[in-house]
Structures are given as C-alpha cells and as structure tokens.
Design an enzyme around this catalytic site. Structure first.
Site, PDB file in Angstrom:
ATOM      1  N   VAL A 299     -36.910 -33.185 -11.127  1.00 46.75           N
ATOM      2  CA  VAL A 299     -36.084 -32.736 -12.241  1.00 46.75           C
ATOM      3  C   VAL A 299     -36.868 -32.674 -13.554  1.00 46.75           C
ATOM      4  CG1 VAL A 299     -35.198 -34.995 -12.949  1.00 46.75           C
ATOM      5  CG2 VAL A 299     -33.762 -32.976 -13.227  1.00 46.75           C
TER       6      VAL A 299
ATOM      7  N   ALA B 133     -39.483 -42.091  -9.498  1.00 50.37           N
ATOM      8  CA  ALA B 133     -38.341 -41.257  -9.130  1.00 50.37           C
ATOM      9  C   ALA B 133     -38.651 -39.803  -9.447  1.00 50.37           C
ATOM     10  CB  ALA B 133     -37.080 -41.689  -9.879  1.00 50.37           C
ATOM     11  N   ASP B 134     -38.128 -38.926  -8.604  1.00 51.11           N
ATOM     12  CA  ASP B 134     -38.200 -37.500  -8.889  1.00 51.11           C
ATOM     13  C   ASP B 134     -36.882 -36.973  -9.435  1.00 51.11           C
ATOM     14  OD1 ASP B 134     -40.859 -36.035  -7.697  1.00 51.11           O
ATOM     15  OD2 ASP B 134     -40.440 -37.950  -6.738  1.00 51.11           O
ATOM     16  N   ARG B 135     -35.805 -37.680  -9.143  1.00 48.84           N
ATOM     17  CA  ARG B 135     -34.514 -37.351  -9.751  1.00 48.84           C
ATOM     18  C   ARG B 135     -33.577 -38.537  -9.586  1.00 48.84           C
ATOM     19  NH1 ARG B 135     -31.433 -31.607  -9.661  1.00 48.84           N
ATOM     20  NH2 ARG B 135     -33.618 -30.977  -9.525  1.00 48.84           N
TER      21      ARG B 135
ATOM     22  N   ALA C 236     -33.722 -40.144  -5.908  1.00 50.63           N
ATOM     23  CA  ALA C 236     -34.610 -39.450  -4.974  1.00 50.63           C
ATOM     24  C   ALA C 236     -36.050 -39.794  -5.328  1.00 50.63           C
ATOM     25  CB  ALA C 236     -34.392 -37.942  -5.052  1.00 50.63           C
TER      26      ALA C 236
END
Length: 389
Positions: free
Chosen positions: A105, A260-262, A270
């Site tokens: 994100v 975290a990526d999102r 995620a």
C-alpha cells in the site's frame, strides 16, 4: 547511543537514480541505473528492489527525475505547455506504477500524494511548469521522509518491547528478538522498520541476539537480512521457516518484530508469507508479536484483512534458487560466479506461491508507527489505530 552504518537500496546523484540489484545479493553488489518509468516498473515487479517503503521511494523519485528531465528539454515537450496536457500525460503514469506490486500500500500512498499535489496545484491555477516543479518536490519529499520516521518508530517499538518484557518479569536487557523477511535499509530508504527496532536495541546495548527466518521461497531473510546484520555487526542466528516452533520451545525469545505491506483498519496485517505461521506460534508461547510500519502502510479504507489483495508470484520463482556456486569460483575481477538451479521435478505443475499472508489482529500484540504504539483494549480482538495514524 552509537548509530550503526547500514546499507542502502537507492542512491541518487545529480538527478541520476541507481538501485542495488537485490536479486544478486549477498554475493554480488551491482548498482543498476533507473532512467525511465518503465525501468522503475520492471525493477519493482521483478523485485530487483523490494520492501514497501523502498518501492514507494523509487516510484516517487523516478517520477520526479522524469519530470526534471522534461523541464530541461529544448524544445519543451508538449505536456509541460499547459496544465491540461500535463494532467493527461502524468495520470496514466501514476495509475501504471502501482500495478507493479498491488499488495504494497505504500506504493499506492506515494502515488496518491503525487496525484493530490497535481490536482491541488491545478485547482490553484498554477501554470504547467510550476505544477511540474511541485510534483518534483513532492516526489523527493516522499523519499526524504522515510529515514527519520524509521528511526522514530524503531525507538517507539524498541522501548515498548523493553517495558513489556519488564512487565512480564524480565530485566529488559539481553533481549532475543526474531524477525521475518527483510525490513532493514534494503527495504526502505534507510535504517528500517522491524529490523530498525532490532538495530535500535543493539545500539542501546539491550539486544542479545537477532534471530531471522530464511523467508522462503524468495529467501529475503537468508540473502538480505543476513547481509544487513553482518554489515551492522549485530549478533544473529538464521533459521529455516519450519524451525520457528522449535526456536520458541528451546530459546528464550523476548519478542517478534515484523514489517507490513498493508495494515487494515482493524489491525489485520499483510506481510511476507510465513508471518502468520510465526504469529500463531508466538501466541501459543505467549511471546509479544509486534508489527512495525510507517503510517503510509495503514489502509483505513479497508475494514479488515479479507479485503487486502494478495499478490501471487510466478510459480517458477518457487521452483528456482539462485546463489553463488560452491565451492566458490571467481572471475578475473574477483566476482563470485552465480547460477540459478531448479530444485523441483522439471514437469511439476502444481505450485502455490503467494507473496503474502494476513495475520489477524487478535494475534498481534502491538502495532508501531512513527506516531507511537497501539495496543488492543482489554477484551478486544481488534485495534483502534486512530492515535498512531
């Protein structure tokens, strides 16, 4: 506190952008020039550069560089002659870049900032050249903000973990902290997120050992985190992903720190596939599980993790391993010879290869951003992130 000298994923000089090719690390350090929007897209998609903050920085810097070159052209390209032409030209580029890695994100957040700058400058009736200069400045700012916020969240998270260990009867020093994937300088513009927390504990003399998983199938842990920890001279131990439960049974682990990526509004997160496994085992062993990520990773537009798109990588990537030939062979320049080998049967067709999994909020003890630490209220299974976003 002594600050450790870390690595870097992006370097810029006089408008030139170069990235370290992470596909060749740790055995070969190759800097690759990124001169066009298409080259930035390819670098992000092929994972020559990875890590949610780093790919956001590269996208923003590439847009800035692209526009800076356009302002110097003579004659000037048509798209800088009017606000309408600029908008028609730049919007498809801004829509294109986030499709390289849809789960991360931060990349989308960076593009939204550039889009907002474009629209605000147009609404203020600025001329095309001024709008272009605004976009260039915003792209540079997106990259420049990353290091300072990483250091801030690392301090927040490190100090929180020390106090949490003390609450649980520990001394708050000689901490053993495990991480997943790579979240250091190679994944950001510098210092790192979860690996930044580990670095902060090391710099303040309270870390015993950093443990890190290989993070298969792409081996960001064994290739990249291992290299960063060695560079920083941080005592560390690698383990295979399937050894996490054994580690928790036989070593006193003080906490797990992941990036975290999102992050959804309720705290579902995620991150690199394998994070959920570690969270489940951490809950079984009552070990604090901490997510460390910038505000830009929090997606308040989605209610929970079920709405996070999960990128699936090409099946072939899970069947191949790349590394230096062993025993080592070097060329005339002293560079180790590398090779890619297939570790599965040639005709294997069934491969499940998601890049990410989603850890539910109820398995997460704390979420840290540059604005502070969020924990769940007693009895709640979800987070209120309003104080740290």
């Amino acid at each position: 506190m002594t600050t450790s000298a870390g690595m870097t994923s992006i370097r810029t000089s006089e408008g030139r952008i170069e990235i370290i090719n992470q596909l060749l690390l740790p055995h070969t350090t190759e800097w690759v020039a990124v001169d066009t929007i298409e080259e930035a897209f390819d670098a992000i998609k092929s994972m020559k550069i990875r890590g949610a903050p780093a790919i956001a920085s590269l996208a923003a810097l590439t847009v800035s560089s692209h526009l800076s070159k356009a302002l110097k052209d003579d004659p000037a390209p048509q798209f800088v002659l009017s606000p309408e032409a600029l908008k028609s030209y730049i919007e498809p580029i801004l829509n294109y870049l986030p499709t390289a890695r849809p789960t991360a994100v931060n990349l989308g957040a960076a593009i939204r900032r550039l889009t907002k700058t474009l629209n605000n400058s147009i609404s203020e009736k600025k001329d095309a050249r001024t709008i272009t200069q605004d976009l260039i400045a915003e792209g540079v700012a997106i990259d420049g903000e990353d290091v300072a916020r990483n250091k801030q969240m690392s301090k927040w998270g490190g100090e929180w973990l020390v106090e949490e260990v003390k609450k649980r009867g520990g001394e708050g020093d000689r901490l053993n902290v495990m991480t997943v994937c790579n979240t250091g300088s190679l994944a950001t513009s510098g210092y790192g997120t979860a690996l930044g927390l580990i670095t902060y504990l090391h710099e303040t003399g309270r870390l015993e050992t950093a443990f890190f998983t290989q993070s298969t199938p792409y081996h960001q842990g064994s290739r990249l985190t291992a290299l960063e920890l060695l560079t920083l001279k941080i005592p560390s131990v690698m383990l295979c992903d399937s050894m996490v439960g054994s580690l928790f049974q036989h070593k006193g682990i003080s906490g797990i720190a992941v990036g975290a990526d999102r992050i959804a509004r309720n705290g579902d997160t995620a991150n690199k596939v394998g994070t959920y496994n570690a969270a489940v085992l951490a809950a079984r062993h009552n070990i604090p599980f901490i997510v460390v990520a910038p505000i830009s990773t929090v997606d308040l537009d989605i209610e929970d993790g079920s709405q996070i798109p999960i990128e699936h990588r090409p099946p072939l990537e899970a069947r191949l391993v790349r590394g230096a030939l062993y025993p080592f062979k070097v060329d005339a320049q002293g560079v180790k010879e590398q090779a890619t080998v297939m570790v599965t049967p040639e005709d294997l067709e069934g491969v499940y290869n998601p890049s990410f999994d989603v850890t539910p909020a109820d398995l997460i003890t704390a979420i840290v951003t540059e604005k502070g630490v969020a924990v769940k209220t007693e009895g709640s299974k979800v987070f209120d992130l309003s104080n740290i976003v």
